[in-house]
Design a protein around this motif. Structure first.
Motif, mmCIF file in Angstrom:
data_model
loop_
_atom_site.group_PDB
_atom_site.id
_atom_site.type_symbol
_atom_site.label_atom_id
_atom_site.label_comp_id
_atom_site.label_asym_id
_atom_site.label_seq_id
_atom_site.Cartn_x
_atom_site.Cartn_y
_atom_site.Cartn_z
ATOM 1 N N ASP A 158 0.678 -1.016 0.061
ATOM 2 C CA ASP A 158 -0.104 0.082 -0.169
ATOM 3 C C ASP A 158 0.800 1.240 -0.042
ATOM 4 O O ASP A 158 0.643 2.170 -0.587
ATOM 5 N N GLN A 159 1.854 1.106 0.827
ATOM 6 C CA GLN A 159 2.955 2.380 0.809
ATOM 7 C C GLN A 159 3.592 2.622 -0.506
ATOM 8 O O GLN A 159 3.707 3.711 -1.134
ATOM 9 N N ILE A 160 4.071 1.433 -1.231
ATOM 10 C CA ILE A 160 4.561 1.714 -2.404
ATOM 11 C C ILE A 160 3.608 2.295 -3.634
ATOM 12 O O ILE A 160 4.089 3.051 -4.209
ATOM 13 N N ASN A 161 2.438 1.750 -3.446
ATOM 14 C CA ASN A 161 1.375 2.168 -4.054
ATOM 15 C C ASN A 161 1.212 3.590 -4.224
ATOM 16 O O ASN A 161 0.970 4.296 -5.156
ATOM 17 N N ASN A 162 0.916 4.258 -2.508
ATOM 18 C CA ASN A 162 0.697 5.760 -2.539
ATOM 19 C C ASN A 162 1.912 6.409 -3.289
ATOM 20 O O ASN A 162 1.740 7.532 -3.739
ATOM 21 N N TYR A 163 3.223 5.734 -2.909
ATOM 22 C CA TYR A 163 4.496 6.680 -3.697
ATOM 23 C C TYR A 163 4.376 6.606 -4.946
ATOM 24 O O TYR A 163 4.771 7.824 -5.660
ATOM 25 N N LEU A 164 4.146 5.479 -5.521
ATOM 26 C CA LEU A 164 3.956 5.478 -7.200
ATOM 27 C C LEU A 164 2.745 6.631 -7.652
ATOM 28 O O LEU A 164 2.916 7.225 -8.766
ATOM 29 N N ASP A 165 1.738 6.351 -6.828
ATOM 30 C CA ASP A 165 0.691 7.501 -7.469
ATOM 31 C C ASP A 165 1.048 8.990 -7.314
ATOM 32 O O ASP A 165 0.998 9.561 -8.038
ATOM 33 N N ASP A 166 1.771 9.197 -6.245
ATOM 34 C CA ASP A 166 2.288 10.622 -5.929
ATOM 35 C C ASP A 166 3.373 10.881 -7.112
ATOM 36 O O ASP A 166 3.232 12.085 -7.616
ATOM 37 N N LEU A 167 4.214 9.742 -7.338
ATOM 38 C CA LEU A 167 5.185 10.079 -8.463
ATOM 39 C C LEU A 167 4.554 10.446 -9.583
ATOM 40 O O LEU A 167 4.891 11.145 -10.468
ATOM 41 N N GLU A 168 3.335 9.771 -10.066
ATOM 42 C CA GLU A 168 2.773 9.809 -11.158
ATOM 43 C C GLU A 168 1.992 11.112 -11.174
ATOM 44 O O GLU A 168 1.926 11.999 -12.280
ATOM 45 N N ARG B 216 2.945 13.812 -9.753
ATOM 46 C CA ARG B 216 4.172 14.857 -10.008
ATOM 47 C C ARG B 216 4.523 14.973 -11.587
ATOM 48 O O ARG B 216 4.657 15.840 -11.992
ATOM 49 N N ASN B 217 4.732 13.737 -12.184
ATOM 50 C CA ASN B 217 5.162 13.699 -13.496
ATOM 51 C C ASN B 217 4.010 14.139 -14.280
ATOM 52 O O ASN B 217 4.584 15.075 -15.270
ATOM 53 N N ASP B 218 2.870 13.828 -14.090
ATOM 54 C CA ASP B 218 1.906 14.693 -14.900
ATOM 55 C C ASP B 218 1.822 16.138 -14.896
ATOM 56 O O ASP B 218 1.650 16.782 -15.713
ATOM 57 N N ALA B 219 2.053 16.710 -13.654
ATOM 58 C CA ALA B 219 2.141 18.278 -13.332
ATOM 59 C C ALA B 219 3.176 18.882 -14.219
ATOM 60 O O ALA B 219 3.281 19.744 -14.842
ATOM 61 N N LEU B 220 4.408 17.835 -14.118
ATOM 62 C CA LEU B 220 5.737 18.526 -14.622
ATOM 63 C C LEU B 220 5.577 18.480 -16.196
ATOM 64 O O LEU B 220 6.143 19.373 -16.932
ATOM 65 N N ASN B 221 4.998 17.383 -16.797
ATOM 66 C CA ASN B 221 4.746 17.298 -18.144
ATOM 67 C C ASN B 221 3.667 18.492 -18.613
ATOM 68 O O ASN B 221 3.875 19.128 -19.712
ATOM 69 N N GLY B 222 2.721 18.792 -17.775
ATOM 70 C CA GLY B 222 1.974 19.913 -18.450
ATOM 71 C C GLY B 222 2.549 21.307 -18.329
ATOM 72 O O GLY B 222 2.539 21.916 -19.245
ATOM 73 N N LYS B 223 3.453 21.476 -17.462
ATOM 74 C CA LYS B 223 4.165 22.767 -17.210
ATOM 75 C C LYS B 223 5.540 22.844 -18.519
ATOM 76 O O LYS B 223 5.710 23.825 -18.978
ATOM 77 N N LEU B 224 5.765 21.749 -18.715
ATOM 78 C CA LEU B 224 6.630 21.515 -19.943
ATOM 79 C C LEU B 224 6.075 21.850 -21.098
ATOM 80 O O LEU B 224 6.687 22.659 -21.810
#
Length: 103
Positions: A36-46, A48-56
């Protein structure tokens, strides 16, 4: 009889493979908690990645527009916004066009 990976020299009856591992409820609960912790970290990472992609993409579009504006200033041609405004206004015939019509 061949072994588990098709190796003819190892037999499953030799006692090498032991699937009698038993886990208690506590071990399963701990593993589930870690997953569950790994899943939460991966969701958070995804996220952040989506936000950075939009800003780019915003930055690339902004740079493209700035480059077009700068090029238009150097050449002296109208900017894309000015071109849009000119295309919307009806153009009057030029003096040369009027002279050709009269002849």
């Amino acid at each position: 009889m061949s072994g588990p990976n098709g190796d003819p020299s190892i037999s499953t009856e030799d006692g090498i493979i032991n699937d009698d591992d038993e886990f208690g409820d506590e071990e399963y609960a701990a593993i589930n908690s870690m997953l569950d912790q790994i899943n939460n970290y991966l969701d958070d990472l995804e996220d952040r990645n989506d936000a950075l992609n939009g800003k780019l993409h915003e930055l690339l579009e902004s740079n493209r527009q700035a480059r077009l504006d700068f090029r238009a200033q150097l050449v002296g041609s109208p900017t894309p916004d000015e071109q849009d405004a000119e295309e919307q206004e009806p153009s009057l015939p030029s003096k040369q066009d009027q002279d050709e019509k009269n002849q």
